[in-house]
Every structure is written in structure tokens, then in C-alpha cells.
Design a protein around this motif. Structure first.
Motif, mmCIF file in Angstrom:
data_model
loop_
_atom_site.group_PDB
_atom_site.id
_atom_site.type_symbol
_atom_site.label_atom_id
_atom_site.label_comp_id
_atom_site.label_asym_id
_atom_site.label_seq_id
_atom_site.Cartn_x
_atom_site.Cartn_y
_atom_site.Cartn_z
ATOM 1 N N ASP A 172 0.833 -1.208 0.000
ATOM 2 C CA ASP A 172 0.000 0.000 0.000
ATOM 3 C C ASP A 172 0.866 1.256 0.000
ATOM 4 O OD1 ASP A 172 -2.209 1.729 0.235
ATOM 5 O OD2 ASP A 172 -2.140 1.630 2.419
ATOM 6 N N PHE A 173 1.836 1.313 0.900
ATOM 7 C CA PHE A 173 2.681 2.507 1.002
ATOM 8 C C PHE A 173 3.465 2.740 -0.290
ATOM 9 C CE2 PHE A 173 6.571 4.795 1.834
ATOM 10 C CZ PHE A 173 6.154 5.847 2.636
ATOM 11 N N ASP A 174 4.054 1.687 -0.827
ATOM 12 C CA ASP A 174 4.904 1.859 -1.999
ATOM 13 C C ASP A 174 4.103 2.195 -3.251
ATOM 14 O OD1 ASP A 174 7.158 1.508 -0.528
ATOM 15 O OD2 ASP A 174 7.556 -0.545 -1.164
ATOM 16 N N LYS A 175 2.895 1.694 -3.353
ATOM 17 C CA LYS A 175 2.069 2.075 -4.495
ATOM 18 C C LYS A 175 1.713 3.558 -4.426
ATOM 19 C CE LYS A 175 -0.823 -0.937 -6.400
ATOM 20 N NZ LYS A 175 -1.888 -1.953 -6.593
ATOM 21 N N LYS A 179 2.893 6.506 -7.042
ATOM 22 C CA LYS A 179 1.914 7.446 -7.592
ATOM 23 C C LYS A 179 2.345 8.879 -7.357
ATOM 24 C CE LYS A 179 -2.270 8.429 -9.245
ATOM 25 N NZ LYS A 179 -2.666 8.112 -10.635
ATOM 26 N N SER A 180 3.001 9.127 -6.219
ATOM 27 C CA SER A 180 3.442 10.476 -5.863
ATOM 28 C C SER A 180 4.716 10.881 -6.586
ATOM 29 C CB SER A 180 3.672 10.559 -4.348
ATOM 30 O OG SER A 180 4.255 11.790 -3.981
ATOM 31 N N LYS A 249 -4.745 11.109 0.187
ATOM 32 C CA LYS A 249 -3.901 9.984 -0.188
ATOM 33 C C LYS A 249 -2.827 10.469 -1.164
ATOM 34 C CE LYS A 249 -6.706 7.276 2.079
ATOM 35 N NZ LYS A 249 -7.720 6.436 1.439
ATOM 36 N N CYS A 250 -2.066 9.516 -1.676
ATOM 37 C CA CYS A 250 -1.105 9.763 -2.755
ATOM 38 C C CYS A 250 -0.127 10.876 -2.396
ATOM 39 C CB CYS A 250 -1.836 10.062 -4.061
ATOM 40 S SG CYS A 250 -3.047 8.787 -4.519
ATOM 41 N N GLU A 251 0.004 11.869 -3.277
ATOM 42 C CA GLU A 251 1.055 12.874 -3.139
ATOM 43 C C GLU A 251 0.944 13.672 -1.848
ATOM 44 O OE1 GLU A 251 2.644 16.940 -5.383
ATOM 45 O OE2 GLU A 251 1.182 15.626 -6.354
ATOM 46 N N ILE A 252 -0.276 14.091 -1.471
ATOM 47 C CA ILE A 252 -0.429 14.894 -0.252
ATOM 48 C C ILE A 252 0.019 14.101 0.966
ATOM 49 C CG2 ILE A 252 -2.055 16.095 1.264
ATOM 50 C CD1 ILE A 252 -3.720 16.793 -1.147
ATOM 51 N N TYR A 253 -0.411 12.856 1.051
ATOM 52 C CA TYR A 253 -0.024 12.018 2.190
ATOM 53 C C TYR A 253 1.483 11.815 2.241
ATOM 54 C CZ TYR A 253 0.731 7.826 4.968
ATOM 55 O OH TYR A 253 1.206 6.914 5.873
ATOM 56 N N GLN A 254 2.085 11.534 1.089
ATOM 57 C CA GLN A 254 3.531 11.319 1.041
ATOM 58 C C GLN A 254 4.296 12.566 1.468
ATOM 59 O OE1 GLN A 254 5.265 8.487 0.261
ATOM 60 N NE2 GLN A 254 3.406 7.287 0.040
ATOM 61 N N SER A 295 -8.100 14.381 -7.136
ATOM 62 C CA SER A 295 -7.394 13.178 -7.585
ATOM 63 C C SER A 295 -6.589 12.528 -6.461
ATOM 64 C CB SER A 295 -6.462 13.514 -8.758
ATOM 65 O OG SER A 295 -5.377 14.320 -8.333
ATOM 66 N N LYS A 296 -6.522 13.165 -5.302
ATOM 67 C CA LYS A 296 -5.718 12.666 -4.179
ATOM 68 C C LYS A 296 -6.540 11.888 -3.157
ATOM 69 C CE LYS A 296 -2.670 15.564 -5.964
ATOM 70 N NZ LYS A 296 -1.755 15.111 -7.018
ATOM 71 N N PHE A 297 -7.753 11.496 -3.526
ATOM 72 C CA PHE A 297 -8.630 10.845 -2.556
ATOM 73 C C PHE A 297 -9.269 9.606 -3.157
ATOM 74 C CE2 PHE A 297 -8.284 15.184 -1.268
ATOM 75 C CZ PHE A 297 -8.334 15.180 0.105
ATOM 76 N N TYR A 298 -9.490 8.623 -2.304
ATOM 77 C CA TYR A 298 -10.272 7.446 -2.672
ATOM 78 C C TYR A 298 -10.694 6.729 -1.401
ATOM 79 C CZ TYR A 298 -5.780 5.034 -1.937
ATOM 80 O OH TYR A 298 -4.604 4.569 -1.398
#
Length: 445
Positions: A172-175, A179-180, A249-254, A295-298
Motif C-alpha cells: 500500500d505505502f509503496d504504491k 503514484k506520488s 492519499k497519494c502525493e499529499i499524504y507522502q 485526484s488525491k482521494f479514494y
């Protein structure tokens, strides 16, 4: 963790038992564990002892199933055949598929197509292999995958839990990392992800900008000298609030994860420089378009919580240290920062500590009390009336009771505390609530 445990009580620390939430909050599991979890664990343990591997794994996987409003989230799916057991485990952006035989457990997560991997990404994945304990990356003719192989000779529920947790959390983290950092690469096996509704996305986008505007106003009211500490509370409070309530999720979370780690771990950078770095990132969020933001949410299913369990002593120490800082600001008449610290404390704990389900539920209730407009926008019944400055006392006390009463059989010294709260103001309520959290006693019967 005590290897002598023969039931899954310890697993409860990886779950949140909140039953009233229709949305995801924070990075944990917003669901309840199976009502038969302990019974299923015991059956799994007994089957392993007898060498009945397929039955043992089937019981174990069912014990990891979680529920929303008494309906299964289908976060784990199994298919038992005569001589093997197929399974799927969902963890955010990752889907783990595998098969169990009498001798082996094999699991894998498909990450990306082999042909899409750039040199920098290949280097990253190789480095990850050195960091992992149980799983490792490899590639076949078509895909780059994360795999796990376990021998069943000495298998037990405790011994298989952590390898499966590692492959799920890592995938999960690496995907999300890919993406980020490598936006041109398409992730594989993501059909299970569900887009948020436009209504929810717009609410979150609007509140993001409302909070940024409020933050900028508060920063402008701080004294011009020696205000780095106050700025830190305000910027970090915003970051933790955004992470817990909006759950990007994705870029913001990273980006947020990296900046928080740097803030607390890099002692070579001054507090002023750290604040400036957070300020620059928040400005980037401010100018982010709605299209990019959405685009940063799911929504996704989760089976494992990412944080290791924290001791109650660690949480109590953090609350005590925060209360010392609050008293210092009070004594030096910096009253404008007090309310922000009171909201910062629960958000910090929810972000940084692995909580048992009782503490997590109680902290979420405090967050709901402190942020009524956001929860009202999501159509939750508010616990505080901002216009009248009044609390819905009965509802708050009922929420505290709901978190504690069902657990008093297991924790003999755990006591309800709703009637001990100070409802005279938001600051007093927050202070009394945190004091009661420090007095929680989780001594088991």
C-alpha cells in the motif's frame, strides 16, 4: 509482543471499534472486528496445533475480517478447496492475493508493469528489499510484484500475522509512493478503489481553504518576536487536522509524512526554518485546483493498521508535556494560542501513536466536539453548538459511555468519566477531557 498469548486480545490494538462513522478518518481502520474474532482465533490456534493447516488459515483469515454496521467489509476473501486455500487481502491501494497449501503460504501484490519501471524506481525497490523482514520485490515476464513465502512447519496465528501485515502495509505505502514520485507510471490492481462523491470532495476542498484562511489570520495575530513555538503549534495543528479529517492519499499524504518526520527528527534545522517549510507547503495546497485536489482521494478497504501499539504511559506523558506548555502560555498571557494547542493534542496523538480502540474512539469524540462545523457539513449530529456556545452534554456523556462500558468486563478498573467533564467552555472541556484520558486504566481482569 508476548509470544505466549493464546487469544487475539492483542490484535484489538490494531483496530478501531467506532460504529457510528460513515466516513474514514485518520490512517487506521474505521470498522469493527468480527464479533467472533476470539472464537475464530482459538479455532485457528487449535487447528495449527493439530496440523490442519487449511482450516487453521481459514479461521485466521476470518478473524481478520472487519465490519461496518454489522455487515462485512469483505476486506478478506477466502476460497477453500480440497488441498489448497485461495485468499485476497485488501489494504488501501494494494490487493494481496495468495494461496495456502499444507506446506506453504504464498502471497503477492502486483505493483506496476515491468516495462514501466524507471531506473530510479528500480533502485528504490532494491533498497526496500534490504528494509523488509519477510517480503521482497521481484519481477516476472509482465509485472513487478511484492511476494511473501512462509513455511507452515511452525506456523501459528501470531507467526503469520506480522508477515502478512508487512506485505500488505508495504504494498500500500509503496504504491502510493510511486503514484506520488513517478506520476507517469500506472499502478496495477487498483480496480477495488472507490472514488469519493463530488459532494464529499467539495466539502473537504472548502474546509481545506477555510482552515488555511483561519491559520493565516491566527499567524498574523501572534507577537512579532519569539513566536516560533506558537507558529509550530499552529502549522502542525493544521497538518494533523488535514490528515485526520480529510484523509488525503497519494502525493499529499507522502509529502505530509516526509515533512512531519523532518520536523520532529531533524535537529540540524531551526524551528523557524521548519515553520517556513510547512508554510511553503501549505501555500501550495492553497493554490491547488479542485481537479488536482480531488485526484488525491479514494475510499478503500483496510485490514491492518499502520502504527505499532503505543503504551498508555507514552500517551500520558505526551498529554502531560502538552499541559505544561499550555500552562506556560497561560502564565505568560499568550491566550490566543491556547485553543489551538488543545485541538493539536488529540490530532497529534491520532497521527503519531498506535492506539487501542477505546482510546481512539474517545479521542475521535473529542475531535468531533472541537470541530462541529466540519462534522455537521458531513451530516453528523453536532456535539457542540458554535453559535450558542453550548455543549450537547447528554450526547457527549453517551459517547463516552459507549466507548467504555462494553469493555469493563475486560478492563476491571476502566471507569466512565462523562459526568466529570467541565462544560463551562471549550478550553475547559478539552482540558478536563485530556485529564480523564490520562486516568484510563487498562489493567485486564
Amino acid at each position: 509482543m508476548d509470544g505466549l498469548l493464546t487469544n487475539m486480545n492483542w490484535l484489538n490494538f490494531f483496530y478501531n471499534k467506532t460504529t457510528h462513522l460513515r466516513h474514514s478518518f485518520g490512517r487506521g481502520i474505521n470498522a469493527t472486528i468480527s464479533p467472533k474474532e476470539e472464537e475464530l482465533f482459538d479455532k485457528s490456534y487449535e487447528a495449527f496445533e493439530k496440523g490442519e493447516m487449511l482450516k487453521a488459515y481459514e479461521y485466521f483469515f476470518k478473524s481478520l475480517e472487519n465490519f461496518s454496521l454489522d455487515s462485512s467489509n469483505k476486506n478478506i476473501i477466502t476460497n477453500l478447496q480440497d488441498d489448497f486455500l485461495e485468499f485476497e487481502i485488501f489494504q488501501g491501494s494494494a490487493k494481496i492475493t495468495g494461496v495456502v497449501t499444507a506446506d506453504k503460504l504464498y502471497a503477492q501484490a502486483i505493483i506496476i508493469k515491468k516495462e514501466d519501471a524507471q531506473v530510479a524506481l528500480k533502485r528504490y525497490l532494491l533498497q526496500r528489499n534490504y528494509q523488509l523482514t519477510y517480503a521482497c520485490y521481484f519481477y516476472d515476464d509482465e509485472f513487478i510484484k511484492l511476494k511473501l513465502i512462509q513455511d507452515n512447519i511452525t506456523a501459528s496465528p501470531q507467526k503469520i500475522f506480522f508477515p502478512l501485515r508487512e506485505i500488505a502495509l508495504t504494498a500500500d505505502f509503496d504504491k502510493e509512493f510511486i503514484k506520488s514520485e513517478f506520476s507517469s507510471i500506472t499502478l496495477e490492481d487498483t480496480q477495488h478503489l472507490v472514488k469519493l462523491s463530488d459532494n464529499e470532495l467539495k466539502i473537504k476542498y472548502d474546509f481545506l481553504h477555510l482552515w488555511i484562511d483561519e491559520l493565516e489570520v491566527k499567524i498574523s495575530t501572534l507577537p512579532t518576536n519569539d513566536n516560533a513555538g506558537m507558529q509550530s503549534f499552529l502549522y502542525l495543528n493544521f497538518i494533523f487536522k488535514m490528515d485526520y479529517l480529510l484523509v488525503p492519499k497519494c502525493e499529499i499524504y507522502q509529502k505530509v509524512s516526509k515533512k512531519v518526520q523532518s520536523y520532529f527528527n531533524d535537529e540540524s534545522i531551526s524551528p523557524e526554518a521548519k515553520n517556513e517549510e510547512l508554510k511553503r507547503y501549505i501555500q501550495k495546497l492553497k493554490v491547488m485546483t479542485y481537479k488536482d485536489f480531488s485526484s488525491k482521494f479514494y475510499n478503500a478497504k483496510y485490514t491492518f493498521n499502520p502504527l505499532e501499539k503505543s503504551s498508555q504511559e507514552e500517551i500520558n506523558n505526551f498529554i502531560s508535556e502538552s499541559q505544561i506548555k499550555i500552562r506556560w502560555y497561560k502564565n505568560n498571557r499568550y491566550k490566543q494560542i491556547i485553543s489551538s494547542i488543545y485541538t493539536y493534542v488529540p490530532f497529534n496523538i491520532l497521527y503519531n501513536y498506535g492506539l487501542n480502540p477505546i482510546t481512539k474512539s474517545l479521542l475521535h469524540t473529542l475531535v468531533e466536539i472541537q470541530n462541529p462545523s466540519f462534522f455537521k457539513a458531513l451530516d453528523y449530529t453536532p456535539l457542540y453548538d458554535e453559535e450558542k456556545n453550548t455543549f450537547f452534554k447528554k450526547a457527549i456523556i453517551a459517547r463516552v459511555d459507549e466507548a467504555i462500558l462494553p469493555n469493563q468486563k475486560q478492563f476491571k478498573s476502566l471507569e466512565v468519566f462523562g459526568d466529570k467533564l467541565n462544560f463551562s467552555s471549550m478550553n475547559e472541556l478539552s482540558n478536563s477531557y485530556l485529564l480523564q484520558l490520562k486516568h484510563l486504566d487498562f489493567e485486564e481482569v
